[in-house]
Design a protein around this motif. Structure first.
Motif, PDB file in Angstrom:
ATOM      1  N   LYS A   4      25.761  45.683  56.670  1.00 34.31           N
ATOM      2  CA  LYS A   4      26.692  46.861  56.695  1.00 34.31           C
ATOM      3  C   LYS A   4      27.474  47.017  55.623  1.00 34.31           C
ATOM      4  CE  LYS A   4      26.674  46.596  61.630  1.00 34.31           C
ATOM      5  NZ  LYS A   4      27.679  46.333  62.950  1.00 34.31           N
ATOM      6  N   LYS A   5      27.592  48.320  55.297  1.00 34.69           N
ATOM      7  CA  LYS A   5      28.601  48.803  53.962  1.00 34.69           C
ATOM      8  C   LYS A   5      29.822  48.019  54.027  1.00 34.69           C
ATOM      9  CE  LYS A   5      30.599  52.804  52.011  1.00 34.69           C
ATOM     10  NZ  LYS A   5      30.666  54.182  51.834  1.00 34.69           N
ATOM     11  N   ALA A   6      30.611  47.985  55.150  1.00 37.59           N
ATOM     12  CA  ALA A   6      32.032  47.300  55.158  1.00 37.59           C
ATOM     13  C   ALA A   6      31.823  45.874  54.643  1.00 37.59           C
ATOM     14  CB  ALA A   6      32.400  47.500  56.448  1.00 37.59           C
ATOM     15  N   GLU A   7      30.813  45.053  55.114  1.00 37.02           N
ATOM     16  CA  GLU A   7      30.328  43.841  55.046  1.00 37.02           C
ATOM     17  C   GLU A   7      30.217  43.455  53.615  1.00 37.02           C
ATOM     18  OE1 GLU A   7      27.949  39.971  56.535  1.00 37.02           O
ATOM     19  OE2 GLU A   7      27.358  41.895  57.225  1.00 37.02           O
ATOM     20  N   MET A   8      29.520  44.507  52.773  1.00 38.47           N
ATOM     21  CA  MET A   8      29.291  44.463  51.437  1.00 38.47           C
ATOM     22  C   MET A   8      30.530  44.568  50.474  1.00 38.47           C
ATOM     23  SD  MET A   8      25.249  46.278  50.673  1.00 38.47           S
ATOM     24  CE  MET A   8      25.658  47.831  51.952  1.00 38.47           C
ATOM     25  N   GLU A   9      31.274  45.521  51.090  1.00 38.59           N
ATOM     26  CA  GLU A   9      32.637  45.771  50.287  1.00 38.59           C
ATOM     27  C   GLU A   9      33.514  44.599  50.534  1.00 38.59           C
ATOM     28  OE1 GLU A   9      34.113  49.340  52.371  1.00 38.59           O
ATOM     29  OE2 GLU A   9      32.833  50.772  51.103  1.00 38.59           O
ATOM     30  N   GLN A  10      33.304  44.009  51.311  1.00 37.08           N
ATOM     31  CA  GLN A  10      34.156  42.812  51.725  1.00 37.08           C
ATOM     32  C   GLN A  10      33.741  41.771  50.912  1.00 37.08           C
ATOM     33  OE1 GLN A  10      34.004  40.787  55.666  1.00 37.08           O
ATOM     34  NE2 GLN A  10      36.166  40.256  55.477  1.00 37.08           N
ATOM     35  N   HIS A  11      32.540  41.414  51.043  1.00 38.82           N
ATOM     36  CA  HIS A  11      31.918  40.487  49.918  1.00 38.82           C
ATOM     37  C   HIS A  11      32.260  40.741  48.356  1.00 38.82           C
ATOM     38  CE1 HIS A  11      28.770  38.197  52.887  1.00 38.82           C
ATOM     39  NE2 HIS A  11      30.021  38.506  53.419  1.00 38.82           N
ATOM     40  N   ASN A  12      32.080  41.817  48.177  1.00 43.66           N
ATOM     41  CA  ASN A  12      32.105  42.288  46.738  1.00 43.66           C
ATOM     42  C   ASN A  12      33.836  41.986  46.256  1.00 43.66           C
ATOM     43  OD1 ASN A  12      31.774  43.617  44.276  1.00 43.66           O
ATOM     44  ND2 ASN A  12      33.279  45.222  44.798  1.00 43.66           N
ATOM     45  N   MET A  48      27.901  40.961  47.012  1.00 44.55           N
ATOM     46  CA  MET A  48      28.502  41.792  46.065  1.00 44.55           C
ATOM     47  C   MET A  48      27.511  42.391  45.135  1.00 44.55           C
ATOM     48  SD  MET A  48      28.544  41.119  42.414  1.00 44.55           S
ATOM     49  CE  MET A  48      28.057  39.301  42.106  1.00 44.55           C
ATOM     50  N   MET A  49      26.363  41.701  45.215  1.00 52.65           N
ATOM     51  CA  MET A  49      24.876  42.513  44.195  1.00 52.65           C
ATOM     52  C   MET A  49      24.725  43.483  44.943  1.00 52.65           C
ATOM     53  SD  MET A  49      22.917  38.944  42.863  1.00 52.65           S
ATOM     54  CE  MET A  49      21.980  39.898  41.683  1.00 52.65           C
ATOM     55  N   ARG A  50      24.530  43.452  46.110  1.00 57.78           N
ATOM     56  CA  ARG A  50      24.077  44.718  47.167  1.00 57.78           C
ATOM     57  C   ARG A  50      25.112  45.815  47.252  1.00 57.78           C
ATOM     58  NH1 ARG A  50      20.359  42.958  51.456  1.00 57.78           N
ATOM     59  NH2 ARG A  50      20.214  40.960  51.490  1.00 57.78           N
ATOM     60  N   HIS A  51      26.279  45.444  47.236  1.00 56.32           N
ATOM     61  CA  HIS A  51      27.461  46.578  46.919  1.00 56.32           C
ATOM     62  C   HIS A  51      27.118  47.259  45.731  1.00 56.32           C
ATOM     63  CE1 HIS A  51      31.228  48.508  47.427  1.00 56.32           C
ATOM     64  NE2 HIS A  51      31.479  48.065  46.307  1.00 56.32           N
ATOM     65  N   ARG A  52      27.318  46.487  44.460  1.00 52.06           N
ATOM     66  CA  ARG A  52      27.157  46.921  43.218  1.00 52.06           C
ATOM     67  C   ARG A  52      26.177  47.887  42.713  1.00 52.06           C
ATOM     68  NH1 ARG A  52      30.622  42.482  39.743  1.00 52.06           N
ATOM     69  NH2 ARG A  52      32.109  42.228  41.272  1.00 52.06           N
ATOM     70  N   GLU A  53      24.923  47.284  43.436  1.00 43.49           N
ATOM     71  CA  GLU A  53      23.722  48.097  43.184  1.00 43.49           C
ATOM     72  C   GLU A  53      23.745  49.349  43.828  1.00 43.49           C
ATOM     73  OE1 GLU A  53      20.406  44.188  42.943  1.00 43.49           O
ATOM     74  OE2 GLU A  53      20.908  45.361  44.841  1.00 43.49           O
ATOM     75  N   PHE A  60      21.960  43.436  36.934  1.00 44.46           N
ATOM     76  CA  PHE A  60      22.420  42.042  36.696  1.00 44.46           C
ATOM     77  C   PHE A  60      21.725  41.154  35.685  1.00 44.46           C
ATOM     78  CE2 PHE A  60      24.214  43.278  40.820  1.00 44.46           C
ATOM     79  CZ  PHE A  60      25.231  42.986  40.424  1.00 44.46           C
ATOM     80  N   THR A  61      22.126  40.802  34.637  1.00 41.07           N
ATOM     81  CA  THR A  61      21.643  39.799  33.618  1.00 41.07           C
ATOM     82  C   THR A  61      22.033  38.660  33.894  1.00 41.07           C
ATOM     83  OG1 THR A  61      23.464  40.099  32.408  1.00 41.07           O
ATOM     84  CG2 THR A  61      21.471  41.527  31.687  1.00 41.07           C
ATOM     85  N   SER A  62      23.075  38.449  34.537  1.00 39.85           N
ATOM     86  CA  SER A  62      23.462  37.052  34.948  1.00 39.85           C
ATOM     87  C   SER A  62      24.444  37.078  36.066  1.00 39.85           C
ATOM     88  CB  SER A  62      23.999  35.993  33.927  1.00 39.85           C
ATOM     89  OG  SER A  62      25.260  36.633  33.333  1.00 39.85           O
ATOM     90  N   ILE A  63      25.036  35.773  36.696  1.00 41.84           N
ATOM     91  CA  ILE A  63      25.860  35.787  37.572  1.00 41.84           C
ATOM     92  C   ILE A  63      27.115  34.949  37.242  1.00 41.84           C
ATOM     93  CG2 ILE A  63      26.358  35.384  40.071  1.00 41.84           C
ATOM     94  CD1 ILE A  63      23.602  35.395  40.384  1.00 41.84           C
ATOM     95  N   PRO A  64      28.279  35.448  36.715  1.00 42.10           N
ATOM     96  CA  PRO A  64      29.278  34.791  36.070  1.00 42.10           C
ATOM     97  C   PRO A  64      29.851  33.581  36.766  1.00 42.10           C
ATOM     98  CG  PRO A  64      29.851  37.212  36.211  1.00 42.10           C
ATOM     99  CD  PRO A  64      28.502  37.096  36.938  1.00 42.10           C
ATOM    100  N   SER A  65      29.853  33.442  38.031  1.00 42.75           N
ATOM    101  CA  SER A  65      30.194  32.499  38.849  1.00 42.75           C
ATOM    102  C   SER A  65      29.148  31.171  38.578  1.00 42.75           C
ATOM    103  CB  SER A  65      30.496  32.632  40.102  1.00 42.75           C
ATOM    104  OG  SER A  65      29.165  33.306  40.695  1.00 42.75           O
ATOM    105  N   VAL A  66      27.723  31.459  38.637  1.00 40.82           N
ATOM    106  CA  VAL A  66      26.763  30.565  38.266  1.00 40.82           C
ATOM    107  C   VAL A  66      26.868  30.356  36.931  1.00 40.82           C
ATOM    108  CG1 VAL A  66      24.443  30.218  38.078  1.00 40.82           C
ATOM    109  CG2 VAL A  66      25.517  31.562  40.178  1.00 40.82           C
ATOM    110  N   ASP A  67      27.222  31.079  35.801  1.00 40.55           N
ATOM    111  CA  ASP A  67      27.436  30.782  34.476  1.00 40.55           C
ATOM    112  C   ASP A  67      28.350  29.569  34.461  1.00 40.55           C
ATOM    113  OD1 ASP A  67      25.146  32.385  33.770  1.00 40.55           O
ATOM    114  OD2 ASP A  67      26.446  34.110  33.238  1.00 40.55           O
TER     115      ASP A  67
END
Length: 217
Positions: A4-12, A48-53, A60-67
């Protein structure tokens, strides 16, 4: 899985908070803590990715936390973290699909860096006072890579670099005879041994595999 939209926002929002904390710990040189926070943030990567998309079409070229995990796990001999990251990606095919960089290739590169780090550690341990500018000749490979590892270890407090003319002499700053806890990367069993033993593959007393142990604080 639909979100859901609210869940994506919370994750972001939660991802951003944890990543900021991880980068703050990184700047302070608290790299174990930085990696821990980066791992916590991974729980929120997909949302986070779903929200920003959805909001602005972010690609996304990369994921900062993974990097961040890939940058420091090899230098801390965290073989377990690299295996854990592989498992994390296998369970989240969408994350890798939506990232343009080859994350599996980056994990393999991190493993290669970890083996180079082991070689350098063993070399300096065997020959304290090794000159940094001779590492390329003594170990082969890329001199800039060896210099970078040495500089990062100095920042972590693991290595001492003493000015010697145009270069530096290297020596370990940690006590390799100290008894520490290590975690088997195969079965997860925790055992104690001198720190030096955990810097190369050893036989796990629980599962009998010859593996690299993750050092535990």
């Amino acid at each position: 899985m639909a979100m859901k939209k609210a869940e994506m926002e919370q994750h972001n929002q939660r991802y951003a908070e944890l990543l900021k904390m991880a980068k703050g710990a990184e700047q302070e040189g608290l790299l174990k803590k930085a990696m821990q926070l980066a791992w916590e943030s991974c729980e929120y990567v997909d949302g986070m990715m779903r929200h920003r998309e959805k909001v602005d079409g972010t690609e996304f070229t990369s994921i900062p936390s993974v990097d961040l995990i890939l940058r420091y796990a090899p230098l801390l001999f965290e073989a377990d973290s690299l295996s854990r990251l592989e498992d994390w990606l296998r369970e989240r095919k969408r994350v890798e699909k939506k990232t343009s960089e080859d994350l599996a290739g980056k994990i393999q590169a991190a493993r290669e860096l970890m083996w180079d780090a082991h070689r350098l550690w063993n070399h300096v341990e065997a020959a304290p006072g090794t000159r940094q500018d001779r590492l390329g000749k003594e170990l082969g490979g890329n001199q800039d890579r060896w210099r970078w590892i040495a500089e990062m270890w100095e920042r972590m407090g693991l290595l001492e670099r003493v000015s010697a003319g145009p270069s530096y002499e290297l020596s370990l700053a940690t006590r390799m005879g100290k008894i520490v806890n290590g975690k088997c990367s195969e079965c997860g069993a925790i055992t104690q041994a001198p720190k030096a033993m955990f810097l190369e593959k050893v036989r796990c007393p629980d599962c009998s595999h010859h593996v690299l142990f993750t050092l535990l604080e």
